[in-house]
Design a protein around this motif. Sequence first.
Motif, PDB file in Angstrom:
ATOM      1  N   TYR A  25      27.795  27.007 -18.829  1.00 51.15           N
ATOM      2  CA  TYR A  25      28.257  25.637 -18.610  1.00 51.15           C
ATOM      3  C   TYR A  25      29.590  25.414 -19.329  1.00 51.15           C
ATOM      4  O   TYR A  25      30.543  24.877 -18.755  1.00 51.15           O
ATOM      5  CB  TYR A  25      27.185  24.673 -19.126  1.00 51.15           C
ATOM      6  CG  TYR A  25      27.300  23.264 -18.617  1.00 51.15           C
ATOM      7  CD1 TYR A  25      26.606  22.864 -17.478  1.00 51.15           C
ATOM      8  CD2 TYR A  25      28.074  22.328 -19.275  1.00 51.15           C
ATOM      9  CE1 TYR A  25      26.687  21.568 -17.006  1.00 51.15           C
ATOM     10  CE2 TYR A  25      28.169  21.023 -18.811  1.00 51.15           C
ATOM     11  CZ  TYR A  25      27.474  20.650 -17.681  1.00 51.15           C
ATOM     12  OH  TYR A  25      27.568  19.363 -17.219  1.00 51.15           O
ATOM     13  N   ALA A  26      29.650  25.847 -20.591  1.00 57.73           N
ATOM     14  CA  ALA A  26      30.867  25.665 -21.386  1.00 57.73           C
ATOM     15  C   ALA A  26      32.023  26.505 -20.846  1.00 57.73           C
ATOM     16  O   ALA A  26      33.172  26.047 -20.815  1.00 57.73           O
ATOM     17  CB  ALA A  26      30.576  26.009 -22.848  1.00 57.73           C
ATOM     18  N   LEU A  27      31.742  27.727 -20.412  1.00 61.34           N
ATOM     19  CA  LEU A  27      32.802  28.579 -19.861  1.00 61.34           C
ATOM     20  C   LEU A  27      33.383  27.991 -18.580  1.00 61.34           C
ATOM     21  O   LEU A  27      34.599  28.057 -18.357  1.00 61.34           O
ATOM     22  CB  LEU A  27      32.282  29.993 -19.606  1.00 61.34           C
ATOM     23  CG  LEU A  27      31.977  30.834 -20.845  1.00 61.34           C
ATOM     24  CD1 LEU A  27      31.316  32.148 -20.441  1.00 61.34           C
ATOM     25  CD2 LEU A  27      33.229  31.079 -21.675  1.00 61.34           C
ATOM     26  N   GLU A  28      32.538  27.423 -17.746  1.00 62.98           N
ATOM     27  CA  GLU A  28      33.036  26.780 -16.524  1.00 62.98           C
ATOM     28  C   GLU A  28      33.959  25.618 -16.879  1.00 62.98           C
ATOM     29  O   GLU A  28      34.997  25.425 -16.241  1.00 62.98           O
ATOM     30  CB  GLU A  28      31.874  26.311 -15.639  1.00 62.98           C
ATOM     31  CG  GLU A  28      31.169  27.444 -14.940  1.00 62.98           C
ATOM     32  CD  GLU A  28      32.083  28.304 -14.089  1.00 62.98           C
ATOM     33  OE1 GLU A  28      32.896  27.746 -13.312  1.00 62.98           O
ATOM     34  OE2 GLU A  28      32.012  29.543 -14.212  1.00 62.98           O
ATOM     35  N   TRP A  29      33.576  24.857 -17.886  1.00 64.06           N
ATOM     36  CA  TRP A  29      34.430  23.752 -18.341  1.00 64.06           C
ATOM     37  C   TRP A  29      35.775  24.300 -18.827  1.00 64.06           C
ATOM     38  O   TRP A  29      36.834  23.767 -18.497  1.00 64.06           O
ATOM     39  CB  TRP A  29      33.726  22.968 -19.451  1.00 64.06           C
ATOM     40  CG  TRP A  29      34.568  21.876 -20.016  1.00 64.06           C
ATOM     41  CD1 TRP A  29      34.650  20.587 -19.566  1.00 64.06           C
ATOM     42  CD2 TRP A  29      35.478  21.973 -21.118  1.00 64.06           C
ATOM     43  NE1 TRP A  29      35.558  19.876 -20.334  1.00 64.06           N
ATOM     44  CE2 TRP A  29      36.079  20.711 -21.287  1.00 64.06           C
ATOM     45  CE3 TRP A  29      35.839  23.001 -21.977  1.00 64.06           C
ATOM     46  CZ2 TRP A  29      37.012  20.450 -22.288  1.00 64.06           C
ATOM     47  CZ3 TRP A  29      36.775  22.753 -22.980  1.00 64.06           C
ATOM     48  CH2 TRP A  29      37.351  21.481 -23.112  1.00 64.06           C
ATOM     49  N   ALA A  30      35.739  25.372 -19.615  1.00 69.46           N
ATOM     50  CA  ALA A  30      36.969  25.959 -20.163  1.00 69.46           C
ATOM     51  C   ALA A  30      37.894  26.450 -19.049  1.00 69.46           C
ATOM     52  O   ALA A  30      39.101  26.191 -19.074  1.00 69.46           O
ATOM     53  CB  ALA A  30      36.628  27.108 -21.118  1.00 69.46           C
ATOM     54  N   LYS A  31      37.337  27.138 -18.067  1.00 68.83           N
ATOM     55  CA  LYS A  31      38.142  27.620 -16.941  1.00 68.83           C
ATOM     56  C   LYS A  31      38.731  26.445 -16.166  1.00 68.83           C
ATOM     57  O   LYS A  31      39.903  26.473 -15.792  1.00 68.83           O
ATOM     58  CB  LYS A  31      37.288  28.487 -16.010  1.00 68.83           C
ATOM     59  CG  LYS A  31      36.901  29.816 -16.616  1.00 68.83           C
ATOM     60  CD  LYS A  31      35.920  30.557 -15.714  1.00 68.83           C
ATOM     61  CE  LYS A  31      35.364  31.782 -16.406  1.00 68.83           C
ATOM     62  NZ  LYS A  31      34.276  32.406 -15.624  1.00 68.83           N
ATOM     63  N   GLY A  32      37.939  25.423 -15.954  1.00 70.91           N
ATOM     64  CA  GLY A  32      38.396  24.245 -15.228  1.00 70.91           C
ATOM     65  C   GLY A  32      39.457  23.451 -15.975  1.00 70.91           C
ATOM     66  O   GLY A  32      40.185  22.659 -15.371  1.00 70.91           O
ATOM     67  N   ASN A  33      39.543  23.664 -17.275  1.00 70.20           N
ATOM     68  CA  ASN A  33      40.535  22.967 -18.092  1.00 70.20           C
ATOM     69  C   ASN A  33      41.663  23.888 -18.549  1.00 70.20           C
ATOM     70  O   ASN A  33      42.355  23.599 -19.522  1.00 70.20           O
ATOM     71  CB  ASN A  33      39.842  22.278 -19.276  1.00 70.20           C
ATOM     72  CG  ASN A  33      39.107  21.042 -18.830  1.00 70.20           C
ATOM     73  OD1 ASN A  33      39.693  19.981 -18.699  1.00 70.20           O
ATOM     74  ND2 ASN A  33      37.816  21.171 -18.548  1.00 70.20           N
ATOM     75  N   GLU A  34      41.802  25.008 -17.836  1.00 69.06           N
ATOM     76  CA  GLU A  34      42.933  25.924 -17.982  1.00 69.06           C
ATOM     77  C   GLU A  34      43.064  26.569 -19.355  1.00 69.06           C
ATOM     78  O   GLU A  34      44.163  26.796 -19.854  1.00 69.06           O
ATOM     79  CB  GLU A  34      44.230  25.218 -17.581  1.00 69.06           C
ATOM     80  CG  GLU A  34      44.176  24.744 -16.131  1.00 69.06           C
ATOM     81  CD  GLU A  34      45.450  24.071 -15.674  1.00 69.06           C
ATOM     82  OE1 GLU A  34      46.430  24.027 -16.427  1.00 69.06           O
ATOM     83  OE2 GLU A  34      45.441  23.581 -14.528  1.00 69.06           O
ATOM     84  N   PHE A  35      41.921  26.913 -19.951  1.00 76.19           N
ATOM     85  CA  PHE A  35      41.947  27.703 -21.178  1.00 76.19           C
ATOM     86  C   PHE A  35      41.885  29.173 -20.800  1.00 76.19           C
ATOM     87  O   PHE A  35      41.273  29.548 -19.798  1.00 76.19           O
ATOM     88  CB  PHE A  35      40.782  27.311 -22.094  1.00 76.19           C
ATOM     89  CG  PHE A  35      40.997  25.968 -22.733  1.00 76.19           C
ATOM     90  CD1 PHE A  35      41.789  25.842 -23.864  1.00 76.19           C
ATOM     91  CD2 PHE A  35      40.426  24.823 -22.192  1.00 76.19           C
ATOM     92  CE1 PHE A  35      42.011  24.596 -24.445  1.00 76.19           C
ATOM     93  CE2 PHE A  35      40.638  23.578 -22.766  1.00 76.19           C
ATOM     94  CZ  PHE A  35      41.438  23.465 -23.902  1.00 76.19           C
ATOM     95  N   ASP A  36      42.544  30.015 -21.596  1.00 76.69           N
ATOM     96  CA  ASP A  36      42.662  31.436 -21.279  1.00 76.69           C
ATOM     97  C   ASP A  36      41.811  32.338 -22.155  1.00 76.69           C
ATOM     98  O   ASP A  36      41.430  33.429 -21.742  1.00 76.69           O
ATOM     99  CB  ASP A  36      44.120  31.895 -21.438  1.00 76.69           C
ATOM    100  CG  ASP A  36      45.060  31.105 -20.560  1.00 76.69           C
ATOM    101  OD1 ASP A  36      44.770  30.959 -19.359  1.00 76.69           O
ATOM    102  OD2 ASP A  36      46.084  30.613 -21.076  1.00 76.69           O
TER     103      ASP A  36
END
Length: 162
Positions: A102-113
């Motif tokens: 869940y957290a990784l999907e949020w990170a990808k969706g918020n353009e974290f690398d």
Amino acid sequence: MSINIKEYEEKNKEQIINLILPIQQDEYAIPITEADQPDLLDIYSYYIKEGGNFWTATISNEVVGTISFLKVEDGVLALRKMFVKKEYRGSRYNIAARLLEYALEWAKGNEFDVIYLGTTNEFKAAHRFYEKNHFQEVTKSDLPSSFPIVHVDRKFYRRKLN
């Protein structure tokens, strides 16, 4: 039994503290107190307001797991406060994996690398979990200079998202 993952709600602060501290202090005998973790007293300001996020996993309104991301710098997060109540660990409930996904999907969706994390030597099962989920061990010197190191952390990991 329904497991719900949702963003931080202030009404859960006491449950979050009462989940995390016993795991640290009683289960693993780590010398860390609530006072050593001011982020627990103001989760919104520390994580969310600064560009990260904090999630809980609940079963029947009981907080049984947490995970958070602290924004370290543009494109970079620190994974923090990943804890699951002992009775809910493992593949039967898959709470840790669900929280991380869940957290990784949020990170990808918020353009974290990239995501970094620090952990203690005592959390052996956590080490296996992170490695299974594509985190690679790095040295302390590999961390960004802005990475907030907790005084009990001795092992560090990185996961690239893209």
